[in-house]
Design a protein around this motif. Structure first.
Motif, short mmCIF file in Angstrom:
data_model
loop_
_atom_site.label_atom_id
_atom_site.label_comp_id
_atom_site.label_asym_id
_atom_site.label_seq_id
_atom_site.Cartn_x
_atom_site.Cartn_y
_atom_site.Cartn_z
N ALA A 1 28.57 -8.74 26.70
CA ALA A 1 29.99 -8.65 26.66
C ALA A 1 30.30 -7.46 25.86
O ALA A 1 31.45 -6.74 25.86
CB ALA A 1 30.79 -9.73 26.66
N GLY A 2 29.54 -6.86 25.11
CA GLY A 2 29.70 -5.84 24.03
C GLY A 2 30.68 -6.46 22.97
O GLY A 2 31.26 -5.37 22.16
N LEU A 3 30.56 -7.70 22.62
CA LEU A 3 31.46 -8.26 21.63
C LEU A 3 30.85 -8.60 20.39
O LEU A 3 31.16 -9.31 19.47
CB LEU A 3 32.03 -9.70 22.11
CG LEU A 3 32.95 -9.41 23.45
CD1 LEU A 3 33.41 -10.57 24.16
CD2 LEU A 3 34.29 -8.61 23.11
N THR A 4 29.44 -8.32 20.23
CA THR A 4 28.83 -8.52 19.00
C THR A 4 29.54 -7.81 17.93
O THR A 4 29.80 -6.54 17.71
CB THR A 4 27.38 -8.01 19.10
OG1 THR A 4 26.63 -8.55 20.03
CG2 THR A 4 26.54 -8.29 17.74
N GLY A 5 29.71 -8.58 16.85
CA GLY A 5 30.32 -8.05 15.50
C GLY A 5 32.04 -8.14 15.83
O GLY A 5 32.76 -7.92 14.89
N LEU A 6 32.55 -8.43 17.01
CA LEU A 6 33.97 -8.46 17.14
C LEU A 6 34.48 -9.85 17.16
O LEU A 6 35.47 -10.27 17.11
CB LEU A 6 34.40 -7.82 18.50
CG LEU A 6 33.93 -6.25 18.44
CD1 LEU A 6 34.51 -5.55 19.99
CD2 LEU A 6 34.79 -5.48 17.35
N LEU A 7 33.59 -10.73 18.09
CA LEU A 7 33.75 -12.24 17.97
C LEU A 7 32.77 -13.18 17.09
O LEU A 7 31.75 -12.70 17.39
CB LEU A 7 33.94 -12.71 19.51
CG LEU A 7 34.97 -12.20 20.12
CD1 LEU A 7 34.89 -13.15 21.56
CD2 LEU A 7 36.41 -12.46 19.55
N ALA A 8 33.24 -14.04 16.14
CA ALA A 8 32.25 -14.84 15.56
C ALA A 8 31.50 -15.81 16.35
O ALA A 8 32.21 -15.99 17.37
CB ALA A 8 33.05 -15.36 14.36
N PRO A 9 30.26 -15.83 16.11
CA PRO A 9 29.39 -16.76 17.18
C PRO A 9 30.04 -18.38 17.19
O PRO A 9 29.91 -18.79 18.19
CB PRO A 9 28.21 -16.77 16.57
CG PRO A 9 28.15 -15.49 15.77
CD PRO A 9 29.35 -15.21 15.21
N ASP A 10 30.76 -18.70 16.03
CA ASP A 10 31.45 -19.94 16.33
C ASP A 10 32.86 -19.90 16.54
O ASP A 10 33.50 -21.04 16.47
CB ASP A 10 31.34 -20.52 14.94
CG ASP A 10 31.81 -19.84 13.68
OD1 ASP A 10 32.33 -18.61 13.91
OD2 ASP A 10 32.01 -20.21 12.45
N SER A 11 33.37 -18.70 17.01
CA SER A 11 34.69 -18.83 17.32
C SER A 11 35.03 -19.38 18.70
O SER A 11 33.98 -19.20 19.69
CB SER A 11 35.15 -17.08 17.77
OG SER A 11 36.34 -17.08 18.32
N PRO A 12 36.17 -20.26 18.94
CA PRO A 12 36.46 -20.85 20.15
C PRO A 12 36.62 -19.74 21.26
O PRO A 12 36.32 -20.27 22.32
CB PRO A 12 37.64 -21.69 19.90
CG PRO A 12 38.26 -20.92 18.63
CD PRO A 12 37.02 -20.44 17.73
N LEU A 13 36.72 -18.40 21.02
CA LEU A 13 36.90 -17.57 21.89
C LEU A 13 35.26 -17.25 22.66
O LEU A 13 35.56 -16.69 23.71
CB LEU A 13 37.69 -16.34 21.44
CG LEU A 13 38.80 -16.59 20.80
CD1 LEU A 13 39.42 -15.04 20.57
CD2 LEU A 13 39.87 -17.17 21.87
N ALA A 14 34.54 -17.49 22.00
CA ALA A 14 32.98 -17.28 22.57
C ALA A 14 32.60 -18.46 23.29
O ALA A 14 31.69 -18.17 24.15
CB ALA A 14 32.26 -16.75 21.50
#
Length: 259
Positions: free
Chosen positions: A158-171
């Motif tokens: 998704a191109g979201l590496t570094g933008l969402l934390a791996p433990d974020s509920p958004l992920a």
């Protein structure tokens, strides 16, 4: 987190809703992402959008069911089911979602779109890139031994590496646990959607169109957009996922979509 007033599955499509009245702001995510990428922007909408908002997980993504075949028209037809007929609609779509928004604005799917912004749409594709997409679409879904490995792959696609934390509920909606390990919720066949016919989509579109991209978006450089529109919006210092990097940067676009 944004107040979600209604959550439902419509014909197998997961949808979040908030706000009330018209215009309806339809927020469409890109390939490999889920609707959660818009939730920080949705936090701003009570002060910056006069009506309601709708955020689906596109078919084959997150919590939505897959499609038998992925085309921009098929995705637009599915998304149209998330909006009540007769509502006044504006669309803000990222990458794949932007192309789907343009297709939806053709008027062919039973909804009337007054304005649409395509953010970070990749408008030029090489034969090698298209071949790679075809290859990815044909691969079986992969199982990962750990949640961490699955999240890492989901964010990368998704191109979201570094933008969402791996433990974020958004992920979290991007992965699921099965009997054989962790898997992405993305249907690999969605890669087969391929390149949008931008001249055709723009010709068919009945709405006001805004093309936009981050200043440093390698997938949607300004010179590519200038070949399609004389005044595309450039979002300074941002990249491909500008809506995640800095939701505040999109407020001017929301003003234009509201007319």
């Amino acid at each position: 987190m944004a107040a979600i007033l209604y959550r439902a599955e419509i014909m197998g499509m997961y949808v979040d809703r908030g706000g009330s009245g018209d215009p309806v702001l339809l927020l469409l995510h890109g390939l490999g992402a889920t609707g959660t990428v818009w939730l920080e922007l949705a936090e701003l909408l009570p002060r910056h959008w006069p009506g309601s908002w709708v955020i689906p997980d596109l078919p084959g993504h997150g919590r939505s069911d897959p499609l038998p075949r992925y085309t921009f028209g098929a995705l637009a037809a599915a998304v149209a089911e998330a909006v009540e007929p007769g509502r006044r609609i504006a669309v803000l779509g990222h990458s794949l979602g932007g192309a789907v928004g343009l297709a939806l604005a053709s008027g062919w799917f039973g909804v009337q779109v007054g304005a649409v912004c395509g953010l970070g749409i990749k408008v030029r594709w090489s034969p090698e890139e298209l071949a790679r997409s075809t290859e990815l679409a044909a691969r079986p879904a992969r199982a990962f031994p750990t949640r961490e490995a699955a999240v890492e792959r989901s964010l990368k696609i998704a191109g979201l590496t570094g933008l969402l934390a791996p433990d974020s509920p958004l992920a979290a909606p991007g992965i699921t646990r099965g009997d054989d390990g962790w898997r992405l919720t993305l249907d690999p066949a969605a890669f087969a959607v391929g390149a949008p016919d931008m001249p055709g989509l723009l010709t068919a579109c009945r709405a006001e169109v805004i093309l936009a991209a981050g200043e440093h978006d390698p997938m949607s450089p300004r010179e590519h957009l200038l070949a399609l529109q004389s005044d595309p919006v450039t979002l300074p210092a941002l990249g491909h996922n500008a809506h995640v990097e800095d939701p505040l940067a999109l407020l001017d676009i929301l003003d234009r979509l509201d007319g």
